[in-house]
Design an enzyme around this catalytic site. Structure first.
Site, short mmCIF file in Angstrom:
data_model
loop_
_atom_site.label_atom_id
_atom_site.label_comp_id
_atom_site.label_asym_id
_atom_site.label_seq_id
_atom_site.Cartn_x
_atom_site.Cartn_y
_atom_site.Cartn_z
N TYR A 67 6.00 -2.09 5.66
CA TYR A 67 6.40 -2.92 6.80
C TYR A 67 7.56 -2.28 7.56
O TYR A 67 8.63 -2.02 7.00
CB TYR A 67 6.81 -4.29 6.28
CG TYR A 67 6.91 -5.39 7.31
CD1 TYR A 67 5.77 -6.07 7.72
CD2 TYR A 67 8.13 -5.78 7.83
CE1 TYR A 67 5.85 -7.12 8.64
CE2 TYR A 67 8.23 -6.83 8.74
CZ TYR A 67 7.08 -7.48 9.14
OH TYR A 67 7.17 -8.52 10.04
N SER A 94 3.39 -2.07 -0.54
CA SER A 94 3.89 -3.22 0.20
C SER A 94 2.90 -3.57 1.33
O SER A 94 1.75 -3.86 1.07
CB SER A 94 5.30 -2.96 0.71
OG SER A 94 5.90 -4.15 1.19
N GLN A 95 3.33 -3.51 2.61
CA GLN A 95 2.37 -3.73 3.69
C GLN A 95 1.20 -2.76 3.56
O GLN A 95 0.04 -3.14 3.74
CB GLN A 95 3.04 -3.53 5.04
CG GLN A 95 2.05 -3.60 6.21
CD GLN A 95 2.71 -3.27 7.54
OE1 GLN A 95 3.00 -4.15 8.31
NE2 GLN A 95 2.94 -1.99 7.81
N ASP A 140 10.08 -8.93 -8.29
CA ASP A 140 9.85 -8.71 -6.87
C ASP A 140 9.88 -10.04 -6.11
O ASP A 140 8.95 -10.83 -6.19
CB ASP A 140 8.50 -8.02 -6.67
CG ASP A 140 8.26 -7.56 -5.25
OD1 ASP A 140 9.02 -7.95 -4.34
OD2 ASP A 140 7.30 -6.80 -5.03
N HIS A 186 11.28 -5.06 -5.42
CA HIS A 186 10.18 -4.60 -4.57
C HIS A 186 10.02 -3.08 -4.53
O HIS A 186 9.00 -2.59 -4.06
CB HIS A 186 10.37 -5.15 -3.16
CG HIS A 186 9.15 -5.02 -2.29
ND1 HIS A 186 7.90 -5.44 -2.70
CD2 HIS A 186 8.98 -4.48 -1.05
CE1 HIS A 186 7.02 -5.18 -1.75
NE2 HIS A 186 7.64 -4.61 -0.75
#
Length: 329
Positions: free
Chosen positions: A92, A187-188, A275, A310
């Site tokens: 992201y 992630s994204q 996370d 994360h």
């Protein structure tokens, strides 16, 4: 941050039912069919970055709406024969960066396409080069609520389509093996990986790390962290129950759990139990729904990092992915 979600034993069994619209498949088949009407070949331009053992191409391919999407394609020099490919999607706010930054897949004998994310690239890293020419109605800062009142208008409809078209693009490049394409990202990028595996189920492998964009309702209910917090902020302003209903309807077309159910490839996931950005239960919701009801069960594995937030496995992931993918591809 302590472990705040379910105990690991509960996570390993967590396979929730989600609100999936009846026309989910029609929505996405129509979306991809429209995107594929822009069928010009990807533009591949060799650039000199001073490397001798890796070659780099600046790639432009048509994404959603035919909009040009940029990517870097790296591959080993002095190699004959069609190469297996790893298509990677960014986290992201990040973009494709600089062409010499990620050459480890090429050094390992793979072609590697690093796709730019439309409209992103200014949040971290070294930049991006792909605009998003589509506007938005009322939205909170960030990307989560852009077009949130209609699934046809949502930002991630465009991004997921770009991701699928990136697979189409590498399959049209000479010297790359169209039958040996894997997708990967964190992630994204992990969320896009899951979506693409559902939209293009003949990819051979998917490797999502600490993936975002799954089980949105659960995420919003247990974390205040951004980017899921963008949804909370939007709904705290637009208090009308009809608006809330429309927001959740839109996200029902974008949920990684639904894409996971449609995947057919091998899958290597990772999760971090501390996370608070992509809560573990949202990751397991996708993993436990991955490629169900196959005549032959697919290979799927989850790597667990009990003491990480994360960042997850970070750079420890590459050797693990390399070894795992070598057995698959």
């Amino acid at each position: 941050m302590a472990q705040f979600d379910m105990p690991l034993s509960d996570l390993e069994a967590y396979a929730p039912e989600i609100d999936e619209p009846a026309d989910f498949d029609e929505f996405w088949s129509t979306t991809l069919a429209e995107a594929r009407t822009f069928d010009e070949a990807p533009r591949v331009e060799r650039i000199d970055v001073g490397l001798t053992e890796v070659v780099v191409d600046d790639v432009t391919f048509p994404g959603f709406g035919g909009h040009p999407v940029k990517a870097w394609l790296t591959r080993p020099a002095h190699v004959d024969g069609d190469l297996p490919v790893v298509v990677e999607y960014e986290g992201y706010g990040g973009g494709r960066g600089l062409p010499h930054e990620k050459i480890h897949w090429a050094a390992a004998g793979y072609a590697h396409l690093r796709m730019d994310t439309r409209g992103q690239g200014s949040g971290w890293g070294t930049g991006g080069d792909t605009p998003d020419p589509v506007g938005s109605g009322p939205a909170t800062p960030g990307f989560m609520t852009r077009g949130v009142l209609d699934p046809h208008d949502h930002y991630y409809r465009r991004v997921f389509t770009d991701g699928a078209r990136a697979v189409d693009a590498v399959r049209a490049v000479p010297g790359l093996d169209p039958q040996r394409v894997a997708v990967s990202g964190g992630s994204q990028g992990g969320g896009i990986t899951i979506a693409v595996a559902g939209l293009v189920p003949d990819v051979v492998a998917a490797m999502p790390d600490v993936p975002f964009l799954s089980h949105y309702r659960r995420a919003v209910s247990i974390t205040d962290n951004l980017p899921y917090g963008e949804i909370t902020r939007f709904l705290s302003v637009y208090r009308d129950p009809a608006v809330e209903a429309q927001v959740w309807r839109t996200f029902s077309y974008l949920d990684g759990v639904s894409f996971a159910r449609r995947a057919r490839s091998a899958g290597l996931f990772s999760v971090a139990l501390m996370d608070a950005t992509c809560p573990p239960s949202t990751v397991y919701a996708a993993f436990n729904n991955w490629a169900p009801d196959q005549a032959e069960p697919v290979v799927k594995e989850m790597d667990v990092y009990p003491y990480n937030n994360h960042e997850g496995g970070g750079d420890y992931r590459f050797p693990r992915k390399l070894a795992w993918l070598g057995k698959i591809i």
